[in-house]
Design an enzyme around this catalytic site. Sequence first.
Site, PDB file in Angstrom:
ATOM      1  N   MET A 198      -9.648  -9.223  21.555  1.00  0.00           N
ATOM      2  CA  MET A 198     -10.288  -8.203  21.192  1.00  0.00           C
ATOM      3  C   MET A 198     -11.404  -7.948  22.069  1.00  0.00           C
ATOM      4  O   MET A 198     -12.237  -8.629  22.350  1.00  0.00           O
ATOM      5  CB  MET A 198     -10.611  -8.032  19.562  1.00  0.00           C
ATOM      6  CG  MET A 198     -10.969  -6.549  19.302  1.00  0.00           C
ATOM      7  SD  MET A 198     -12.840  -6.573  19.262  1.00  0.00           S
ATOM      8  CE  MET A 198     -13.420  -7.257  17.635  1.00  0.00           C
ATOM      9  N   HIS A 216     -18.441  -7.020  22.649  1.00  0.00           N
ATOM     10  CA  HIS A 216     -18.851  -5.659  23.331  1.00  0.00           C
ATOM     11  C   HIS A 216     -19.148  -5.939  24.755  1.00  0.00           C
ATOM     12  O   HIS A 216     -19.612  -6.865  25.135  1.00  0.00           O
ATOM     13  CB  HIS A 216     -20.245  -5.047  22.488  1.00  0.00           C
ATOM     14  CG  HIS A 216     -20.046  -5.055  21.004  1.00  0.00           C
ATOM     15  ND1 HIS A 216     -20.508  -6.040  20.232  1.00  0.00           N
ATOM     16  CD2 HIS A 216     -19.769  -4.117  20.274  1.00  0.00           C
ATOM     17  CE1 HIS A 216     -20.339  -5.762  19.025  1.00  0.00           C
ATOM     18  NE2 HIS A 216     -19.993  -4.466  19.014  1.00  0.00           N
ATOM     19  N   ASP A 261     -23.012  -8.660   5.955  1.00  0.00           N
ATOM     20  CA  ASP A 261     -22.423  -9.504   6.804  1.00  0.00           C
ATOM     21  C   ASP A 261     -22.338 -10.675   6.784  1.00  0.00           C
ATOM     22  O   ASP A 261     -22.415 -11.682   7.564  1.00  0.00           O
ATOM     23  CB  ASP A 261     -22.824  -9.139   8.496  1.00  0.00           C
ATOM     24  CG  ASP A 261     -22.309  -7.713   8.988  1.00  0.00           C
ATOM     25  OD1 ASP A 261     -23.036  -7.171   9.931  1.00  0.00           O
ATOM     26  OD2 ASP A 261     -21.294  -6.988   8.470  1.00  0.00           O
ATOM     27  N   ASP A 270     -22.426  -7.384  25.365  1.00  0.00           N
ATOM     28  CA  ASP A 270     -22.487  -8.614  24.974  1.00  0.00           C
ATOM     29  C   ASP A 270     -22.453  -9.525  26.215  1.00  0.00           C
ATOM     30  O   ASP A 270     -23.036 -10.722  26.228  1.00  0.00           O
ATOM     31  CB  ASP A 270     -21.638  -9.172  24.059  1.00  0.00           C
ATOM     32  CG  ASP A 270     -21.894  -8.251  22.752  1.00  0.00           C
ATOM     33  OD1 ASP A 270     -22.847  -7.535  22.287  1.00  0.00           O
ATOM     34  OD2 ASP A 270     -20.603  -8.352  22.042  1.00  0.00           O
ATOM     35  N   GLU A 276     -12.460   1.143  13.002  1.00  0.00           N
ATOM     36  CA  GLU A 276     -13.190   0.513  12.030  1.00  0.00           C
ATOM     37  C   GLU A 276     -14.074   1.447  11.287  1.00  0.00           C
ATOM     38  O   GLU A 276     -15.084   2.021  11.998  1.00  0.00           O
ATOM     39  CB  GLU A 276     -13.988  -0.808  12.692  1.00  0.00           C
ATOM     40  CG  GLU A 276     -14.921  -1.558  11.699  1.00  0.00           C
ATOM     41  CD  GLU A 276     -15.716  -2.609  12.341  1.00  0.00           C
ATOM     42  OE1 GLU A 276     -15.345  -3.089  13.393  1.00  0.00           O
ATOM     43  OE2 GLU A 276     -16.613  -3.298  11.513  1.00  0.00           O
ATOM     44  N   LYS A 285     -17.116   2.495   8.360  1.00  0.00           N
ATOM     45  CA  LYS A 285     -18.242   2.117   7.659  1.00  0.00           C
ATOM     46  C   LYS A 285     -19.016   3.323   7.034  1.00  0.00           C
ATOM     47  O   LYS A 285     -18.726   4.461   7.533  1.00  0.00           O
ATOM     48  CB  LYS A 285     -19.098   1.648   8.691  1.00  0.00           C
ATOM     49  CG  LYS A 285     -20.412   0.987   8.019  1.00  0.00           C
ATOM     50  CD  LYS A 285     -21.092   0.120   9.059  1.00  0.00           C
ATOM     51  CE  LYS A 285     -22.468  -0.512   8.124  1.00  0.00           C
ATOM     52  NZ  LYS A 285     -23.280  -1.306   9.214  1.00  0.00           N
ATOM     53  N   ASP A 312     -11.919  -7.451  10.039  1.00  0.00           N
ATOM     54  CA  ASP A 312     -13.294  -7.980  10.254  1.00  0.00           C
ATOM     55  C   ASP A 312     -13.503  -8.833   8.758  1.00  0.00           C
ATOM     56  O   ASP A 312     -13.627  -8.028   8.081  1.00  0.00           O
ATOM     57  CB  ASP A 312     -14.322  -6.955  10.458  1.00  0.00           C
ATOM     58  CG  ASP A 312     -14.343  -6.736  12.185  1.00  0.00           C
ATOM     59  OD1 ASP A 312     -15.359  -5.919  12.433  1.00  0.00           O
ATOM     60  OD2 ASP A 312     -13.790  -7.300  13.002  1.00  0.00           O
ATOM     61  N   GLU A 332     -13.306  -3.541   7.431  1.00  0.00           N
ATOM     62  CA  GLU A 332     -14.166  -5.193   7.489  1.00  0.00           C
ATOM     63  C   GLU A 332     -14.472  -4.892   5.869  1.00  0.00           C
ATOM     64  O   GLU A 332     -14.866  -3.844   5.328  1.00  0.00           O
ATOM     65  CB  GLU A 332     -15.468  -4.780   8.266  1.00  0.00           C
ATOM     66  CG  GLU A 332     -16.529  -5.564   7.992  1.00  0.00           C
ATOM     67  CD  GLU A 332     -17.764  -5.545   8.715  1.00  0.00           C
ATOM     68  OE1 GLU A 332     -17.603  -5.485  10.145  1.00  0.00           O
ATOM     69  OE2 GLU A 332     -18.779  -5.573   8.209  1.00  0.00           O
TER      70      GLU A 332
HETATM   71  C1  DIG Z   1     -20.025  -3.790  13.233  1.00  0.00           C
HETATM   72  O1  DIG Z   1     -19.031  -4.181  11.739  1.00  0.00           O
HETATM   73  C2  DIG Z   1     -18.751  -3.632  14.210  1.00  0.00           C
HETATM   74  C3  DIG Z   1     -19.199  -3.898  15.598  1.00  0.00           C
HETATM   75  O2  DIG Z   1     -20.089  -4.974  15.473  1.00  0.00           O
HETATM   76  C4  DIG Z   1     -18.119  -4.125  16.472  1.00  0.00           C
HETATM   77  O3  DIG Z   1     -17.979  -2.905  17.138  1.00  0.00           O
HETATM   78  C5  DIG Z   1     -17.043  -4.483  15.617  1.00  0.00           C
HETATM   79  C6  DIG Z   1     -16.229  -5.335  16.134  1.00  0.00           C
HETATM   80  O4  DIG Z   1     -15.714  -6.034  14.921  1.00  0.00           O
HETATM   81  N1  DIG Z   1     -17.726  -4.208  14.263  1.00  0.00           N
HETATM   82 MN    MN Z   2     -20.520  -5.054   9.061  1.00  0.00          MN
HETATM   83 MN    MN Z   3     -17.366  -5.084  12.094  1.00  0.00          MN
END
Ligand code: DIG
Ligand code: MN
Ligand code: MN
Length: 386
Positions: free
Chosen positions: A87, A53, A256, A56, A180, A182, A244, A216
């Site tokens: 990435m 990021h 995670d 980071d 991504e 969630k 992911d 993910e």
């Molecule tokens: C969380 O699963 C997200 C953040 O950590 C990031 O923006 C993205 C990149 O893998 N996954």
């Molecule tokens: Mn996660």
């Molecule tokens: Mn992620």
Amino acid sequence: MYEPQPAYKFTFGLWTVGNVGRDPFGEPVRRALSPVEIVHLLADVGAWGVNLHDNDLVPIDASPAERDQLVRTFKAALAETGLVVPMATTNLFSDPAFKDGAFTSNDPAVRAYALQKTMRAMDLGAELGATTYVFWGGREGAESDASKDPVEALKRFREALNFLCDYSNDQGYGYRFALEAKPNEPRGDIYLPTTGAMLGFIATLDHPEMVGVNPEVAHETMAGLNFVHAVAQALDAGKLFHIDLNDQNSGRYDQDFRFGAHNYKQSFFLVKLLEDQQYAGPRHFDAHAYRSEDSAGVRDFARGCMRSYMILAAKARQFNADPEIQQLLAELNAPQPELTPLQGRYSRERAQALKAHTFDRQALGQRGLGYERLDQLVFELLMGVR
Ligand code: DIG
Ligand code: MN
Ligand code: MN
């Protein structure tokens, strides 16, 4: 045999092995590592690349001169270790400014600031050689739907992505965007909660060819979904631009976990799918060590992610070479030439022939499929007794 190899393109985000172990109920348990220390750690354990990021590497309040210095030292570490940066992404979730979302915020100033921050982060990623840009909308959601019209929220998200696709093209960055999903956390509900939802949303964008998904494991699993099927849909659509990898016990917060740490069977079928389909992208471990771990434990975590993937890839090759398993699959998929005239694309003749055909429905229902034997063989393969 199970050592990580560059061909597998194993990557970790700076925030993964750099995770200090803070959680909603506890303070950090490990000291913060610098980006340069993390690059060397990842090189030591055998990773191929590192992701980030913006914040980071570059603190949100860094001056342009401080930013340039941080980038210089980071680039030097990359050159020294040979790690690549495939990435990049933006932190649009930590700062209080994004407490009600970034691109979907009700405040137009926040939406504009999110665009500015993302463009600058895209500049940084491009400078480091990233070709995939991930969008995880961690704050794009709601606790109360009284706060925001969900249709309006989607329009704002679309407007932002269209703008940023145009920015990437205008700058000649050549990015592929990876969305991504969630379902929740840190918002009560997050918009576009699954990979499937993202695939539907991509079709509504101005440049859908530039945009894919970054599924993910933990996130689809949190939603109670079969992650392997989500990845299969992304592959089928030609939209698996990134992935992911981690692990997760369903019905929990986003754990995670180290890849393979919880659901061995799903992890096996995921690796089998990626290898069978010759997925060519990075295998990114978006995961972190248990809070119980010290710095040695963090290395164990990173090595474990890659070693588990290599072990499961070997198991997938074993599955594909196992005579008894392959015999069962051949029987299941045995051709039935008498049906050939009835199969394939529509024609009026084929439709008439199908309608006229006589099926022995009882026989269709009585056929034993051998799945108990097949799944037992998978279990025995995974348990190392085959
Ligand atoms: C969380 O699963 C997200 C953040 O950590 C990031 O923006 C993205 C990149 O893998 N996954
Ligand atoms: Mn996660
Ligand atoms: Mn992620």
